[in-house]
Write a protein that holds these residues in place. Sequence first.
Motif, PDB file in Angstrom:
ATOM      1  N   GLY A  76       0.811  -1.088  -0.091  1.00 48.44           N
ATOM      2  CA  GLY A  76      -0.085   0.055   0.236  1.00 48.44           C
ATOM      3  C   GLY A  76       0.855   1.266  -0.116  1.00 48.44           C
ATOM      4  O   GLY A  76       0.399   2.215  -0.697  1.00 48.44           O
ATOM      5  N   VAL A  77       1.631   1.361   0.780  1.00 49.97           N
ATOM      6  CA  VAL A  77       2.743   2.572   0.918  1.00 49.97           C
ATOM      7  C   VAL A  77       3.533   2.552  -0.594  1.00 49.97           C
ATOM      8  O   VAL A  77       3.678   3.706  -0.935  1.00 49.97           O
ATOM      9  CB  VAL A  77       3.876   2.445   2.184  1.00 49.97           C
ATOM     10  CG1 VAL A  77       4.668   3.511   2.102  1.00 49.97           C
ATOM     11  CG2 VAL A  77       2.816   2.162   3.324  1.00 49.97           C
ATOM     12  N   ALA A  78       3.923   1.450  -0.909  1.00 45.73           N
ATOM     13  CA  ALA A  78       4.811   1.609  -2.191  1.00 45.73           C
ATOM     14  C   ALA A  78       3.965   2.043  -3.341  1.00 45.73           C
ATOM     15  O   ALA A  78       4.332   2.753  -4.144  1.00 45.73           O
ATOM     16  CB  ALA A  78       5.195   0.186  -2.384  1.00 45.73           C
ATOM     17  N   ALA A  79       2.586   1.584  -3.092  1.00 45.24           N
ATOM     18  CA  ALA A  79       1.709   2.195  -4.278  1.00 45.24           C
ATOM     19  C   ALA A  79       1.459   3.449  -4.167  1.00 45.24           C
ATOM     20  O   ALA A  79       1.381   4.340  -5.066  1.00 45.24           O
ATOM     21  CB  ALA A  79       0.411   1.536  -3.951  1.00 45.24           C
ATOM     22  N   VAL A  80       1.338   4.066  -3.005  1.00 42.51           N
ATOM     23  CA  VAL A  80       1.309   5.494  -2.919  1.00 42.51           C
ATOM     24  C   VAL A  80       2.553   6.480  -3.448  1.00 42.51           C
ATOM     25  O   VAL A  80       2.447   7.371  -4.082  1.00 42.51           O
ATOM     26  CB  VAL A  80       1.124   5.976  -1.511  1.00 42.51           C
ATOM     27  CG1 VAL A  80       1.163   7.471  -1.155  1.00 42.51           C
ATOM     28  CG2 VAL A  80      -0.204   5.450  -0.840  1.00 42.51           C
ATOM     29  N   LEU A 276      -1.982   1.715 -12.623  1.00 45.32           N
ATOM     30  CA  LEU A 276      -1.410   1.616 -11.454  1.00 45.32           C
ATOM     31  C   LEU A 276      -2.443   1.294 -10.225  1.00 45.32           C
ATOM     32  O   LEU A 276      -2.337   0.348  -9.471  1.00 45.32           O
ATOM     33  CB  LEU A 276      -0.889   2.950 -11.068  1.00 45.32           C
ATOM     34  CG  LEU A 276      -0.089   3.125  -9.672  1.00 45.32           C
ATOM     35  CD1 LEU A 276       1.160   2.140  -9.606  1.00 45.32           C
ATOM     36  CD2 LEU A 276       0.574   4.554  -9.540  1.00 45.32           C
ATOM     37  N   ALA A 277      -3.683   1.571 -10.748  1.00 42.95           N
ATOM     38  CA  ALA A 277      -4.803   1.396  -9.817  1.00 42.95           C
ATOM     39  C   ALA A 277      -5.001  -0.319  -9.634  1.00 42.95           C
ATOM     40  O   ALA A 277      -5.141  -1.188  -8.691  1.00 42.95           O
ATOM     41  CB  ALA A 277      -5.997   2.231  -9.902  1.00 42.95           C
ATOM     42  N   ILE A 278      -4.892  -0.904 -10.947  1.00 40.17           N
ATOM     43  CA  ILE A 278      -5.130  -2.224 -10.948  1.00 40.17           C
ATOM     44  C   ILE A 278      -4.317  -2.879 -10.647  1.00 40.17           C
ATOM     45  O   ILE A 278      -4.173  -4.023  -9.752  1.00 40.17           O
ATOM     46  CB  ILE A 278      -5.024  -2.692 -12.508  1.00 40.17           C
ATOM     47  CG1 ILE A 278      -6.577  -2.212 -13.293  1.00 40.17           C
ATOM     48  CG2 ILE A 278      -5.146  -4.150 -12.781  1.00 40.17           C
ATOM     49  CD1 ILE A 278      -6.609  -2.147 -14.701  1.00 40.17           C
ATOM     50  N   ALA A 279      -2.658  -2.558 -10.568  1.00 40.82           N
ATOM     51  CA  ALA A 279      -1.544  -3.447  -9.901  1.00 40.82           C
ATOM     52  C   ALA A 279      -1.739  -3.186  -8.534  1.00 40.82           C
ATOM     53  O   ALA A 279      -1.523  -4.059  -8.065  1.00 40.82           O
ATOM     54  CB  ALA A 279      -0.430  -2.667 -10.658  1.00 40.82           C
ATOM     55  N   ALA A 280      -2.015  -2.245  -7.945  1.00 40.60           N
ATOM     56  CA  ALA A 280      -1.855  -1.994  -6.553  1.00 40.60           C
ATOM     57  C   ALA A 280      -3.128  -2.902  -5.817  1.00 40.60           C
ATOM     58  O   ALA A 280      -2.966  -3.456  -4.830  1.00 40.60           O
ATOM     59  CB  ALA A 280      -2.289  -0.174  -5.980  1.00 40.60           C
ATOM     60  N   GLY A 281      -4.357  -2.935  -6.505  1.00 44.24           N
ATOM     61  CA  GLY A 281      -5.230  -3.772  -6.051  1.00 44.24           C
ATOM     62  C   GLY A 281      -4.813  -5.139  -5.992  1.00 44.24           C
ATOM     63  O   GLY A 281      -5.192  -6.056  -5.160  1.00 44.24           O
ATOM     64  N   ALA A 282      -4.274  -5.444  -7.233  1.00 51.22           N
ATOM     65  CA  ALA A 282      -3.820  -7.031  -7.315  1.00 51.22           C
ATOM     66  C   ALA A 282      -2.870  -7.424  -6.183  1.00 51.22           C
ATOM     67  O   ALA A 282      -2.803  -8.394  -5.499  1.00 51.22           O
ATOM     68  CB  ALA A 282      -3.454  -7.237  -8.661  1.00 51.22           C
ATOM     69  N   TYR A 283      -1.815  -6.569  -6.224  1.00 61.55           N
ATOM     70  CA  TYR A 283      -0.616  -6.921  -5.120  1.00 61.55           C
ATOM     71  C   TYR A 283      -1.337  -7.000  -3.568  1.00 61.55           C
ATOM     72  O   TYR A 283      -0.957  -7.571  -2.784  1.00 61.55           O
ATOM     73  CB  TYR A 283       0.433  -5.698  -5.096  1.00 61.55           C
ATOM     74  CG  TYR A 283       1.494  -6.079  -6.353  1.00 61.55           C
ATOM     75  CD1 TYR A 283       2.167  -7.201  -6.167  1.00 61.55           C
ATOM     76  CD2 TYR A 283       1.428  -5.310  -7.102  1.00 61.55           C
ATOM     77  CE1 TYR A 283       3.143  -7.577  -6.957  1.00 61.55           C
ATOM     78  CE2 TYR A 283       2.326  -5.734  -8.280  1.00 61.55           C
ATOM     79  CZ  TYR A 283       3.152  -6.805  -8.201  1.00 61.55           C
ATOM     80  OH  TYR A 283       3.987  -6.875  -9.400  1.00 61.55           O
ATOM     81  N   ILE A 284      -2.205  -5.816  -3.272  1.00 59.62           N
ATOM     82  CA  ILE A 284      -2.810  -6.183  -1.774  1.00 59.62           C
ATOM     83  C   ILE A 284      -3.881  -7.032  -1.707  1.00 59.62           C
ATOM     84  O   ILE A 284      -3.878  -7.812  -0.634  1.00 59.62           O
ATOM     85  CB  ILE A 284      -3.528  -4.542  -1.662  1.00 59.62           C
ATOM     86  CG1 ILE A 284      -2.465  -3.332  -1.537  1.00 59.62           C
ATOM     87  CG2 ILE A 284      -4.065  -4.440  -0.256  1.00 59.62           C
ATOM     88  CD1 ILE A 284      -3.007  -2.143  -1.819  1.00 59.62           C
ATOM     89  N   ILE A 372       3.406  17.376  -5.145  1.00 57.90           N
ATOM     90  CA  ILE A 372       3.350  16.083  -5.603  1.00 57.90           C
ATOM     91  C   ILE A 372       4.887  15.670  -6.094  1.00 57.90           C
ATOM     92  O   ILE A 372       5.408  14.785  -5.506  1.00 57.90           O
ATOM     93  CB  ILE A 372       2.522  16.001  -6.765  1.00 57.90           C
ATOM     94  CG1 ILE A 372       1.047  15.855  -6.101  1.00 57.90           C
ATOM     95  CG2 ILE A 372       2.812  14.479  -7.443  1.00 57.90           C
ATOM     96  CD1 ILE A 372      -0.124  15.429  -7.162  1.00 57.90           C
ATOM     97  N   PRO A 373       5.689  16.480  -6.939  1.00 60.79           N
ATOM     98  CA  PRO A 373       6.958  15.962  -6.875  1.00 60.79           C
ATOM     99  C   PRO A 373       7.822  16.167  -5.755  1.00 60.79           C
ATOM    100  O   PRO A 373       8.750  15.180  -5.693  1.00 60.79           O
ATOM    101  CB  PRO A 373       7.429  17.072  -8.043  1.00 60.79           C
ATOM    102  CG  PRO A 373       6.287  17.725  -8.456  1.00 60.79           C
ATOM    103  CD  PRO A 373       5.127  17.562  -7.582  1.00 60.79           C
ATOM    104  N   ALA A 374       7.905  17.147  -4.905  1.00 57.91           N
ATOM    105  CA  ALA A 374       8.442  17.131  -3.695  1.00 57.91           C
ATOM    106  C   ALA A 374       8.138  16.158  -2.628  1.00 57.91           C
ATOM    107  O   ALA A 374       9.055  15.349  -2.057  1.00 57.91           O
ATOM    108  CB  ALA A 374       7.994  18.512  -2.840  1.00 57.91           C
ATOM    109  N   LEU A 375       6.879  15.592  -2.528  1.00 65.58           N
ATOM    110  CA  LEU A 375       6.555  14.463  -2.016  1.00 65.58           C
ATOM    111  C   LEU A 375       6.951  13.056  -2.298  1.00 65.58           C
ATOM    112  O   LEU A 375       7.499  12.286  -1.664  1.00 65.58           O
ATOM    113  CB  LEU A 375       5.117  14.426  -1.834  1.00 65.58           C
ATOM    114  CG  LEU A 375       4.387  15.280  -0.799  1.00 65.58           C
ATOM    115  CD1 LEU A 375       2.669  15.281  -1.061  1.00 65.58           C
ATOM    116  CD2 LEU A 375       4.923  15.197   0.523  1.00 65.58           C
ATOM    117  N   SER A 376       7.170  13.150  -3.677  1.00 63.48           N
ATOM    118  CA  SER A 376       7.569  11.881  -4.545  1.00 63.48           C
ATOM    119  C   SER A 376       9.265  11.745  -4.117  1.00 63.48           C
ATOM    120  O   SER A 376       9.497  10.636  -3.797  1.00 63.48           O
ATOM    121  CB  SER A 376       7.362  11.956  -5.858  1.00 63.48           C
ATOM    122  OG  SER A 376       7.964  10.922  -6.611  1.00 63.48           O
ATOM    123  N   ILE A 377       9.765  12.871  -4.288  1.00 68.37           N
ATOM    124  CA  ILE A 377      11.422  12.833  -3.974  1.00 68.37           C
ATOM    125  C   ILE A 377      11.412  12.508  -2.650  1.00 68.37           C
ATOM    126  O   ILE A 377      12.346  11.602  -2.247  1.00 68.37           O
ATOM    127  CB  ILE A 377      11.941  14.305  -4.183  1.00 68.37           C
ATOM    128  CG1 ILE A 377      11.723  14.497  -5.621  1.00 68.37           C
ATOM    129  CG2 ILE A 377      13.350  14.399  -3.699  1.00 68.37           C
ATOM    130  CD1 ILE A 377      12.316  15.869  -6.125  1.00 68.37           C
TER     131      ILE A 377
END
Length: 459
Positions: A76-80, A276-284, A372-377
């Motif tokens: 979940g955190v990795a998806a965010v 990304l939404a599909i992948a995150a749902g599948a992994y979780i 968003i870029p700053a949070l991503s970094i």
Amino acid sequence: MARGLPTIASLARLCQKLNRLKPLEDSTMETSLRRCLSTLDLTLLGVGGMVGSGLYVLTGAVAKEVAGPAVLLSFGVAAVASLLAALCYAEFGARVPRTGSAYLFTYVSMGELWAFLIGWNVLLEYIIGGAAVARAWSGYLDSMFSHSIRNFTETHVGSWQVPLLGHYPDFLAAGIILLASAFVSCGARVSSWLNHTFSAISLLVILFIVILGFILAQPHNWSADEGGFAPFGFSGVMAGTASCFYAFVGFDVIAASSEEAQNPRRSVPLAIAISLAIAAGAYILVSTVLTLMVPWHSLDPDSALADAFYQRGYRWAGFIVAAGSICAMNTVLLSLLFSLPRIVYAMAADGLFFQVFAHVHPRTQIPMVPLIPALSIVLNICLMLKLSYLTWVRFSIWLLMGLAVYFGYGIRHSKENQRELPGLNSTHYVVFPRGSLEETVQAMQPPSQAPAQDPGHME
């Protein structure tokens, strides 16, 4: 200044070269590639790049060795974290709909040297990723036949004990890469349809895993008797996040394919978000049912999902999972091999890499800045600090090799360098100051000589 030492002016010119930006062209839609990919094609390419070996191998390994059942929080955190980076990719992809992905985005915003280093490391990601997926594909198929392929190779070819190498030559993995490369070389349309087929099968198998997994779920496996939900604590969750982030990096295949999208400004952001939404749902969901079916400490990290069904007595389901894992690995391999030549092409077209790789076959051709870029970094830096020192050693060696290539070839053959050199057959842009065009042209003319006097006025 002593003879032989660089002058301040030469150092300034060098710094200017290293940080020069790639100008955006007037028509970013013109391309020598074929624009044939729809939003669905890009979405399934992204899903194929993310939902693969990570689902069938990484999930079990992180659950058993790093995070326990809390692996679902790690995903979940990795998806965010991936979402923050994906939003930046979506913005760039809509503004600059050309192939090159992170390499191109860096070139137009930060400078040439940084773009080359980004592109150079993306190549490493695709090369190592493709080899790892092919090796996992081979190992999964070999395990389905009781390791008869490995035993045959070791008996008739031989084995060795060399550090950093496999114990035997994996001809099956090499053949898989060659076959996938042959399909990719047929063009984007063929690669896309093949990816559709494997992705559809993979998603059906994931749906089967989730449904049967919840039927076989035992909440006791998350209890304190089995170690609890987060046996390794918060540190384990974050360490698992650093590993799980790797599972989502496949979305950059969408940005790398934007030059072949029919409507990139709409399709690229939409495809990135959906995939990304599909992948995150599948992994979780899969990590949830996996740790509910069997105790997390009893998982086989090499083939966790198939082994979980074996432990519960559903051997037939294990074979379905194994078949699905092979299809999923095929999609990841296709996505990696699909992106690799496009990054090389983008770098070669800009003159930073050898020109032979710029050839194109004629037939197979702001939504919250800077938050968003700053949070991503920041989040990515936190995850990087959790990586092992061997990862940084490999990265450093590859980086030094890249610097040698750039300073030995790229800095001199860069298209931007050609534009700066006088006398070359290249395009030069003149920016006129404010004022009338006539005044500007007159100001640029050399001083004219005084007109000759009329002989009749000599006296």
